[in-house]
Design an enzyme around this catalytic site. Structure first.
Site, mmCIF file in Angstrom:
data_model
loop_
_atom_site.group_PDB
_atom_site.id
_atom_site.type_symbol
_atom_site.label_atom_id
_atom_site.label_comp_id
_atom_site.label_asym_id
_atom_site.label_seq_id
_atom_site.Cartn_x
_atom_site.Cartn_y
_atom_site.Cartn_z
ATOM 1 N N GLU A 116 0.878 -1.087 0.034
ATOM 2 C CA GLU A 116 0.367 0.250 0.063
ATOM 3 C C GLU A 116 0.767 1.498 0.178
ATOM 4 O O GLU A 116 0.562 2.347 0.848
ATOM 5 C CB GLU A 116 -1.188 0.329 0.659
ATOM 6 C CG GLU A 116 -1.613 -1.583 1.182
ATOM 7 C CD GLU A 116 -2.922 -1.774 3.201
ATOM 8 O OE1 GLU A 116 -3.029 -0.539 3.225
ATOM 9 O OE2 GLU A 116 -3.951 -2.071 1.805
ATOM 10 N N GLU A 174 -5.014 -11.244 -2.308
ATOM 11 C CA GLU A 174 -5.787 -10.779 -0.942
ATOM 12 C C GLU A 174 -7.489 -10.589 -1.307
ATOM 13 O O GLU A 174 -8.313 -10.116 -1.153
ATOM 14 C CB GLU A 174 -5.801 -9.222 -0.102
ATOM 15 C CG GLU A 174 -4.910 -9.537 0.141
ATOM 16 C CD GLU A 174 -3.910 -8.329 1.208
ATOM 17 O OE1 GLU A 174 -4.976 -7.366 1.573
ATOM 18 O OE2 GLU A 174 -2.878 -7.974 1.219
ATOM 19 N N HIS A 183 -10.241 -6.321 -3.653
ATOM 20 C CA HIS A 183 -11.465 -6.825 -2.709
ATOM 21 C C HIS A 183 -11.762 -5.541 -3.889
ATOM 22 O O HIS A 183 -11.902 -5.031 -3.402
ATOM 23 C CB HIS A 183 -10.541 -5.561 -1.219
ATOM 24 C CG HIS A 183 -9.277 -6.438 -0.195
ATOM 25 N ND1 HIS A 183 -9.509 -7.660 -0.019
ATOM 26 C CD2 HIS A 183 -7.873 -5.847 -0.113
ATOM 27 C CE1 HIS A 183 -8.575 -7.524 0.992
ATOM 28 N NE2 HIS A 183 -7.174 -6.768 0.315
ATOM 29 N N ASN A 196 2.745 -4.162 -3.094
ATOM 30 C CA ASN A 196 0.936 -5.365 -2.772
ATOM 31 C C ASN A 196 0.439 -4.355 -2.555
ATOM 32 O O ASN A 196 0.889 -3.108 -2.087
ATOM 33 C CB ASN A 196 1.265 -6.026 -2.437
ATOM 34 C CG ASN A 196 -0.023 -6.577 -2.034
ATOM 35 O OD1 ASN A 196 -0.491 -7.014 -2.598
ATOM 36 N ND2 ASN A 196 -0.896 -6.954 -0.604
HETATM 37 C C1 XIL Z 1 -6.478 -7.313 7.730
HETATM 38 C C2 XIL Z 1 -6.643 -7.992 8.341
HETATM 39 O O1 XIL Z 1 -6.952 -9.790 7.060
HETATM 40 C C3 XIL Z 1 -6.976 -7.682 9.509
HETATM 41 O O2 XIL Z 1 -7.317 -9.949 10.807
HETATM 42 C C4 XIL Z 1 -6.313 -7.443 10.616
HETATM 43 O O3 XIL Z 1 -7.511 -6.676 11.717
HETATM 44 C C5 XIL Z 1 -6.819 -6.692 9.357
HETATM 45 O O4 XIL Z 1 -5.876 -6.648 8.483
HETATM 46 N N1 XIL Z 1 -4.848 -4.816 3.450
HETATM 47 C C6 XIL Z 1 -3.590 -5.988 3.190
HETATM 48 C C7 XIL Z 1 -4.163 -6.460 4.605
HETATM 49 O O5 XIL Z 1 -2.484 -5.987 3.034
HETATM 50 O O6 XIL Z 1 -2.392 -7.045 5.256
HETATM 51 C C8 XIL Z 1 -4.973 -6.704 5.723
HETATM 52 O O7 XIL Z 1 -4.670 -7.850 6.281
HETATM 53 C C9 XIL Z 1 -6.268 -5.964 5.038
HETATM 54 C C10 XIL Z 1 -6.358 -4.986 3.463
#
Ligand code: XIL
Length: 370
Positions: free
Chosen positions: A177, A288, A254, A218
């Site tokens: 990010e 993800e 996502h 990422n």
């Molecule tokens: C999320 C986890 O799934 C949760 O359990 C935690 O509370 C917060 O982080 N982007 C990412 C991930 O790169 O690491 C995040 O994961 C979701 C968003």
């Protein structure tokens, strides 16, 4: 001490500078080699043609999931993971907050359990993540850092963590990010003090610690054509041109289904996005993946759009040779991060809380084809 798989038992405990010359075991946790009867060391039945990984394995790609607190609590859950997936990511266990709780202490316990499970079941593991704004320990966030000392902290962390897993982790999310939704550099502990150069520093440190693991940038919302995608493209192009070691781009993927059924780009749009980045000579991982819908209250049209979205995403990845791995962000809807992060939304994954396959599962299977 240089670690090679299987991991030395001494590094399964809470250790001080594990990977250095003076590792100390604090927890007494045993490795699977020492005590294979531990629940987490069970080798699951081989994948059969009833699991997603069977179909994926015929394509030389990987299908993964994120493991978090549910992992290791039930044999049924762990067996499902080993049957359906051939890749795992630690959902939280390898983030700074967990793995580096104070400046001189590293805690590899949970990440090592997941790695051992993956190795015992013939699965790969992605590492997540080495430089991010969130889920950092207080000592890091509240420290008074000069650019020199913070750069050293970042380099030492990456050197220690990547060296601990040297030879065992398939790909690392090195920088997570880095960009805002508008494509500008995100203000983080790293960029605020080190500027954009922290990205290069992180990649170089990771490569120095493990020449063989794949190094990924990422980020979220890269799946949509627009300013953020353009900025990510320029970022990767720039660092590649300057010889910074980078192997891939992680699309977090996502997605949210809106009331009108929109939310996932068309298959053609996703294919052209993946091809665009593949043209830079990098691999693509969907890191993800989840597709959330209103919960409660999703209409049948929204549920259908969610399934279509899953099929399109998977099919688009499979249409582009550089797209080598897809990871779904969790196994069941009940463990998903979505209800907490996006109140009013949920049911974003492939299995319900009873480990039953949902329509989204069939949609992924359809996207894989074969
Ligand atoms: C999320 C986890 O799934 C949760 O359990 C935690 O509370 C917060 O982080 N982007 C990412 C991930 O790169 O690491 C995040 O994961 C979701 C968003």
């Amino acid at each position: 001490m240089r670690l090679s798989p299987p991991l030395a038992a001494v590094c399964l405990g809470l250790v001080v500078a594990c990977g250095g010359s003076d590792s100390v075991t604090a927890s007494g946790i045993k490795s699977c080699a020492e005590d294979p009867t531990q629940a987490l060391c069970k080798v699951m039945p081989p994948a059969t043609d009833s699991g997603l990984r069977y179909y994926v394995s015929r394509t030389s790609r990987s299908m993964g999931t994120a493991l978090d607190v549910t992992f290791g609590t039930s044999t049924a859950y762990d067996a499902l993971v080993a049957r359906e997936f051939n890749l795992v990511t630690a959902g939280n266990a390898q983030k700074w907050q967990t793995i580096h709780p104070s400046r001189s202490v590293y805690n590899f316990v949970r990440g090592d359990q997941m790695l051992e499970f993956a190795q015992a079941n013939g699965m790969k593991m992605r590492g997540h993540t080495l430089a991010w704004q969130n889920q950092n320990p207080i000592w890091l966030m509240s420290g008074q850092w000069t650019a020199d000392t913070l750069q050293k902290v970042l380099q030492d962390h990456i050197a220690t963590v990547v060296a601990h897993y040297k030879g065992t982790i398939y790909a690392w999310d090195v920088v997570n990010e880095a960009l805002n939704a508008d494509g500008t550099l995100a203000a983080t502990i790293w960029s605020n003090t080190l500027g954009k150069g922290y990205i290069e520093t992180a990649f170089r440190a990771a490569r120095a610690a493990d020449p063989a693991t794949l190094l990924f940038y990422n980020d979220y919302s890269l799946e949509f054509p627009g300013v953020k995608q353009d900025a990510a493209f320029a970022l990767v192009q720039d660092i590649k041109t300057r010889g910074v070691p980078i192997d891939g781009v992680g699309f977090q993927a996502h997605f949210q289904i809106n009331a009108d059924g929109s939310g996932v780009p068309s298959r053609a749009s996703l294919v052209s996005t993946f091809q665009r980045f593949a043209g830079l000579g990098v691999k693509i991982h969907l890191t993800e993946l989840d597709v959330r819908i209103r919960a409660p209250g999703a209409t049948s049209a929204e549920i259908a759009a969610q399934a279509q979205g899953y099929t399109d995403i998977v099919a688009a990845c499979y249409a582009v040779p550089a797209c080598e791995a897809i990871t779904v962000w969790g196994v069941t809807d009940t463990e998903s991060w979505i209800p907490n992060a996006f109140p009013g939304y949920g049911n974003a994954l492939l299995f319900d809380g009873s480990l039953t396959r949902k329509a989204t599962y069939g949609a992924v299977r359809a996207g894989i084809g074969g």
